[in-house]
Design a protein around this motif. Structure first.
Motif, PDB file in Angstrom:
ATOM      1  N   ASP A 253      27.484 -45.223  75.531  1.00  0.00           N
ATOM      2  CA  ASP A 253      27.320 -46.138  76.680  1.00  0.00           C
ATOM      3  C   ASP A 253      26.756 -47.368  76.166  1.00  0.00           C
ATOM      4  O   ASP A 253      27.374 -48.370  76.836  1.00  0.00           O
ATOM      5  N   ARG A 254      26.180 -47.877  75.368  1.00  0.00           N
ATOM      6  CA  ARG A 254      25.751 -49.003  74.937  1.00  0.00           C
ATOM      7  C   ARG A 254      27.050 -49.602  74.259  1.00  0.00           C
ATOM      8  O   ARG A 254      27.213 -50.950  74.253  1.00  0.00           O
ATOM      9  N   LEU A 255      27.731 -48.907  73.670  1.00  0.00           N
ATOM     10  CA  LEU A 255      29.119 -49.372  73.214  1.00  0.00           C
ATOM     11  C   LEU A 255      30.057 -49.839  73.947  1.00  0.00           C
ATOM     12  O   LEU A 255      30.725 -51.093  73.933  1.00  0.00           O
ATOM     13  N   ARG A 256      30.136 -49.078  75.168  1.00  0.00           N
ATOM     14  CA  ARG A 256      30.860 -49.637  76.298  1.00  0.00           C
ATOM     15  C   ARG A 256      30.453 -50.759  76.881  1.00  0.00           C
ATOM     16  O   ARG A 256      31.246 -51.861  77.265  1.00  0.00           O
ATOM     17  N   GLU A 257      29.073 -51.011  77.082  1.00  0.00           N
ATOM     18  CA  GLU A 257      28.459 -52.225  77.483  1.00  0.00           C
ATOM     19  C   GLU A 257      28.791 -53.405  76.894  1.00  0.00           C
ATOM     20  O   GLU A 257      28.898 -54.525  77.569  1.00  0.00           O
ATOM     21  N   VAL A 258      29.166 -53.209  75.491  1.00  0.00           N
ATOM     22  CA  VAL A 258      29.169 -54.693  74.624  1.00  0.00           C
ATOM     23  C   VAL A 258      30.708 -54.655  74.562  1.00  0.00           C
ATOM     24  O   VAL A 258      31.130 -55.504  73.811  1.00  0.00           O
ATOM     25  N   GLY A 259      31.517 -54.051  75.406  1.00  0.00           N
ATOM     26  CA  GLY A 259      33.028 -54.213  75.303  1.00  0.00           C
ATOM     27  C   GLY A 259      34.069 -53.423  74.437  1.00  0.00           C
ATOM     28  O   GLY A 259      35.018 -53.618  74.272  1.00  0.00           O
ATOM     29  N   VAL A 260      33.323 -52.348  73.836  1.00  0.00           N
ATOM     30  CA  VAL A 260      34.173 -51.402  72.914  1.00  0.00           C
ATOM     31  C   VAL A 260      35.234 -50.551  73.734  1.00  0.00           C
ATOM     32  O   VAL A 260      34.634 -49.909  74.799  1.00  0.00           O
ATOM     33  N   ALA A 261      36.218 -50.494  73.513  1.00  0.00           N
ATOM     34  CA  ALA A 261      37.266 -49.799  74.242  1.00  0.00           C
ATOM     35  C   ALA A 261      37.307 -48.548  73.943  1.00  0.00           C
ATOM     36  O   ALA A 261      36.928 -47.874  72.987  1.00  0.00           O
ATOM     37  N   GLU A 262      37.642 -47.386  75.005  1.00  0.00           N
ATOM     38  CA  GLU A 262      37.859 -46.146  75.001  1.00  0.00           C
ATOM     39  C   GLU A 262      38.361 -45.735  73.664  1.00  0.00           C
ATOM     40  O   GLU A 262      38.238 -44.651  73.019  1.00  0.00           O
ATOM     41  N   GLN A 263      39.868 -46.450  73.506  1.00  0.00           N
ATOM     42  CA  GLN A 263      40.527 -46.000  72.258  1.00  0.00           C
ATOM     43  C   GLN A 263      39.797 -46.117  70.954  1.00  0.00           C
ATOM     44  O   GLN A 263      39.889 -45.267  70.389  1.00  0.00           O
ATOM     45  N   LYS A 264      39.072 -47.212  70.962  1.00  0.00           N
ATOM     46  CA  LYS A 264      38.395 -47.343  69.786  1.00  0.00           C
ATOM     47  C   LYS A 264      37.117 -46.496  69.634  1.00  0.00           C
ATOM     48  O   LYS A 264      36.666 -45.849  68.622  1.00  0.00           O
ATOM     49  N   LEU A 265      36.490 -46.007  70.816  1.00  0.00           N
ATOM     50  CA  LEU A 265      35.381 -45.107  70.762  1.00  0.00           C
ATOM     51  C   LEU A 265      35.928 -43.775  69.916  1.00  0.00           C
ATOM     52  O   LEU A 265      35.310 -42.975  69.505  1.00  0.00           O
ATOM     53  N   GLY A 266      37.115 -43.498  70.343  1.00  0.00           N
ATOM     54  CA  GLY A 266      37.764 -42.201  69.860  1.00  0.00           C
ATOM     55  C   GLY A 266      37.914 -42.136  68.492  1.00  0.00           C
ATOM     56  O   GLY A 266      38.213 -41.043  68.011  1.00  0.00           O
ATOM     57  N   LEU A 267      37.745 -43.326  67.615  1.00  0.00           N
ATOM     58  CA  LEU A 267      37.694 -43.241  66.175  1.00  0.00           C
ATOM     59  C   LEU A 267      36.423 -42.930  65.567  1.00  0.00           C
ATOM     60  O   LEU A 267      36.355 -42.402  64.591  1.00  0.00           O
ATOM     61  N   LEU A 268      35.244 -42.835  66.552  1.00  0.00           N
ATOM     62  CA  LEU A 268      34.158 -42.524  66.035  1.00  0.00           C
ATOM     63  C   LEU A 268      33.606 -41.232  65.702  1.00  0.00           C
ATOM     64  O   LEU A 268      33.844 -40.153  66.641  1.00  0.00           O
ATOM     65  N   HIS A 269      33.195 -40.692  64.506  1.00  0.00           N
ATOM     66  CA  HIS A 269      32.940 -39.363  64.343  1.00  0.00           C
ATOM     67  C   HIS A 269      31.397 -39.228  64.429  1.00  0.00           C
ATOM     68  O   HIS A 269      30.707 -39.631  63.595  1.00  0.00           O
ATOM     69  N   SER A 270      31.040 -38.691  65.663  1.00  0.00           N
ATOM     70  CA  SER A 270      29.614 -38.426  65.903  1.00  0.00           C
ATOM     71  C   SER A 270      29.473 -37.458  66.955  1.00  0.00           C
ATOM     72  O   SER A 270      30.204 -37.406  68.005  1.00  0.00           O
ATOM     73  N   PRO A 271      28.534 -36.523  66.786  1.00  0.00           N
ATOM     74  CA  PRO A 271      27.685 -36.532  65.718  1.00  0.00           C
ATOM     75  C   PRO A 271      28.321 -36.656  64.173  1.00  0.00           C
ATOM     76  O   PRO A 271      29.425 -35.548  64.372  1.00  0.00           O
ATOM     77  N   ILE A 272      28.072 -37.005  63.164  1.00  0.00           N
ATOM     78  CA  ILE A 272      28.671 -37.141  61.910  1.00  0.00           C
ATOM     79  C   ILE A 272      28.511 -35.667  61.281  1.00  0.00           C
ATOM     80  O   ILE A 272      27.656 -34.899  61.462  1.00  0.00           O
ATOM     81  N   GLY A 273      29.877 -35.528  60.573  1.00  0.00           N
ATOM     82  CA  GLY A 273      29.903 -34.268  59.684  1.00  0.00           C
ATOM     83  C   GLY A 273      30.580 -33.065  60.464  1.00  0.00           C
ATOM     84  O   GLY A 273      30.860 -33.228  61.552  1.00  0.00           O
ATOM     85  N   LEU A 274      30.784 -32.203  59.505  1.00  0.00           N
ATOM     86  CA  LEU A 274      31.231 -30.815  60.107  1.00  0.00           C
ATOM     87  C   LEU A 274      30.302 -29.741  60.350  1.00  0.00           C
ATOM     88  O   LEU A 274      29.349 -30.145  59.980  1.00  0.00           O
ATOM     89  N   ASP A 275      30.853 -28.978  61.185  1.00  0.00           N
ATOM     90  CA  ASP A 275      29.623 -27.884  61.638  1.00  0.00           C
ATOM     91  C   ASP A 275      29.620 -26.844  60.510  1.00  0.00           C
ATOM     92  O   ASP A 275      30.233 -25.940  60.566  1.00  0.00           O
ATOM     93  N   LEU A 276      28.722 -27.294  59.649  1.00  0.00           N
ATOM     94  CA  LEU A 276      28.386 -26.084  58.656  1.00  0.00           C
ATOM     95  C   LEU A 276      26.988 -25.601  58.603  1.00  0.00           C
ATOM     96  O   LEU A 276      26.751 -24.905  57.864  1.00  0.00           O
ATOM     97  N   GLY A 277      26.332 -25.787  59.829  1.00  0.00           N
ATOM     98  CA  GLY A 277      24.926 -25.342  59.990  1.00  0.00           C
ATOM     99  C   GLY A 277      23.864 -26.192  59.038  1.00  0.00           C
ATOM    100  O   GLY A 277      22.825 -25.797  58.437  1.00  0.00           O
TER     101      GLY A 277
END
Length: 380
Positions: free
Chosen positions: A308-332
């Motif tokens: 939400d904060r990134l959208r507020e500062v103008g980051v496009a949805e296409q760019k947000l799709g590049l973000l790996h978050s929460p970070i990492g693979l599900d290894l427990g």
């Protein structure tokens, strides 16, 4: 061949002829990738491996024969033997196409120069003709910085400039690969297959946030061959003593440091601060850069609030799709060390466009492929 650069560099420096066996094509689940080499000198000393042990004896004898006969380069094929697991074959079920050739360092000084650059940790590439007319088979060309040098055998060939351009492109990508140059009347009159060996600088891992998780991730990143930088705005936490595995520790605001440092398509950016005053300006910049990976730590709630904060500062949805978050693979993962494995596993999977799923749940192969002058002249 660059997997054995140290020894080959010494042999070239001593002008010691040697036979070089190189994996030029792989089918199925072969143990080592293309570009891997084994070499044998005239005293019978051997270095390197092309199969992890399966076919080394046969390749060694072929190298000795070519050295003794001073013969032309030869191709050899090795596959799995169903009838006799102890016969010359790959018990892993793959197939290897191997080029064996005699190398005289006195006639190829550029090869020694490329090996020297590799040993010193500087970027270099060697393009090797692995399929084409007999007169060019095994011919090599080296890219050193902004210049290139080729064998005399390639001096009159129109294709050499094209080879140099493709080798330079592979070096920029940091990837050893086999490329085809095909039958263009002006630039490549005859079809060729060229194996480009690359020794690129280490890919960067930028870790933001001087935490225990960052310490574990810096160890894992260094182990995987990354040049690791840890950055935090708090000097009491960002110290070399706390991060002995990092190549550098930087005290600066994360977004300010990222704006002035160098990144490329292999760079991994790992944001472990999960603090909005650091995360938002940093990720706003990071998601607009041509890097290979951007990941950010935090809970799912933190992730949603961050978006939400990134959208507020103008980051496009296409760019947000590049973000790996929460970070990492599900290894427990729970501990910093387990989390570091989770993060690096995701980086590796992304670099190879892999699924991250257990191999037991997948089908198919395990290993997938995700102008010329005389020898003495250089071209900028």
């Amino acid at each position: 061949m660059l997997n054995i650069a140290d020894t080959l560099h010494r042999w070239c420096r001593e002008r010691r002829p040697f036979a070089l066996a190189t994996v030029v094509d792989v089918t199925g689940s072969a143990p080592l990738p293309i570009g891997t080499s084994l070499a044998v000198d005239e005293d019978g000393d051997a270095v390197g491996s092309i199969s992890g042990g399966c076919v080394e004896g046969a390749v060694y004898e072929l190298c000795r024969q070519i050295l003794h006969d001073r013969g032309a380069p030869r191709r050899a094929w090795f596959g799995y033997s169903d009838d006799d697991a102890f016969a010359v074959g790959l018990t892993c079920g793959g197939e290897l196409d191997v080029l064996v050739q005699r190398v005289d360092p006195a006639t190829r000084p550029h090869l020694g120069a490329a090996l020297a650059e590799t040993v010193e940790g500087r970027p270099a590439a060697v393009a090797q003709v692995v399929d084409g007319p007999d007169r060019l088979l095994g011919a090599t060309l080296s890219v050193l910085g902004d210049s290139w040098i080729a064998d005399d055998a390639l001096a009159a060939e129109a294709t050499c400039r094209t080879m140099a351009d493709r080798a330079a492109a592979q070096l920029r990508a940091g990837r050893t690969a086999r490329v085809s140059l095909g039958a263009d009347a002006d630039t490549c009159p005859e079809p060729l297959s060229v194996l480009v060996h690359t020794a690129a600088t280490r890919p960067r891992m930028l870790i933001f946030g001087a935490t225990d998780f960052a310490a574990a991730l810096s160890r894992a990143g260094r182990f995987l061959g990354h040049h690791v930088t840890v950055c935090d705005a708090r000097p009491v936490f960002a110290t070399a003593a706390r991060f002995p595995d990092a190549d550098e520790v930087v005290v600066d605001w994360p977004h300010r440091y990222l704006s002035r440092t160098t990144v490329d398509a292999r760079t991994a950016i790992c944001v472990l601060t999960h603090d909005a005053k650091f995360d938002v300006p940093l990720l706003r910049l990071a998601l607009d850069l041509p890097v290979g990976y951007v990941g950010a730590m935090g809970s799912r709630r933190t992730h949603d609030e961050r978006l939400d904060r990134l959208r507020e500062v103008g980051v496009a949805e296409q760019k947000l799709g590049l973000l790996h978050s929460p970070i990492g693979l599900d290894l427990g993962a729970r501990t910093p060390e387990e989390t570091a494995i989770s993060i690096t596993a995701e980086i590796i999977a992304g670099a190879h466009r892999a699924s991250g799923l257990p191999l037991a749940r997948l089908n198919g192969p395990i290993h997938r492929d995700s102008g010329v002058v005389p020898e003495s002249a250089r071209h900028a």
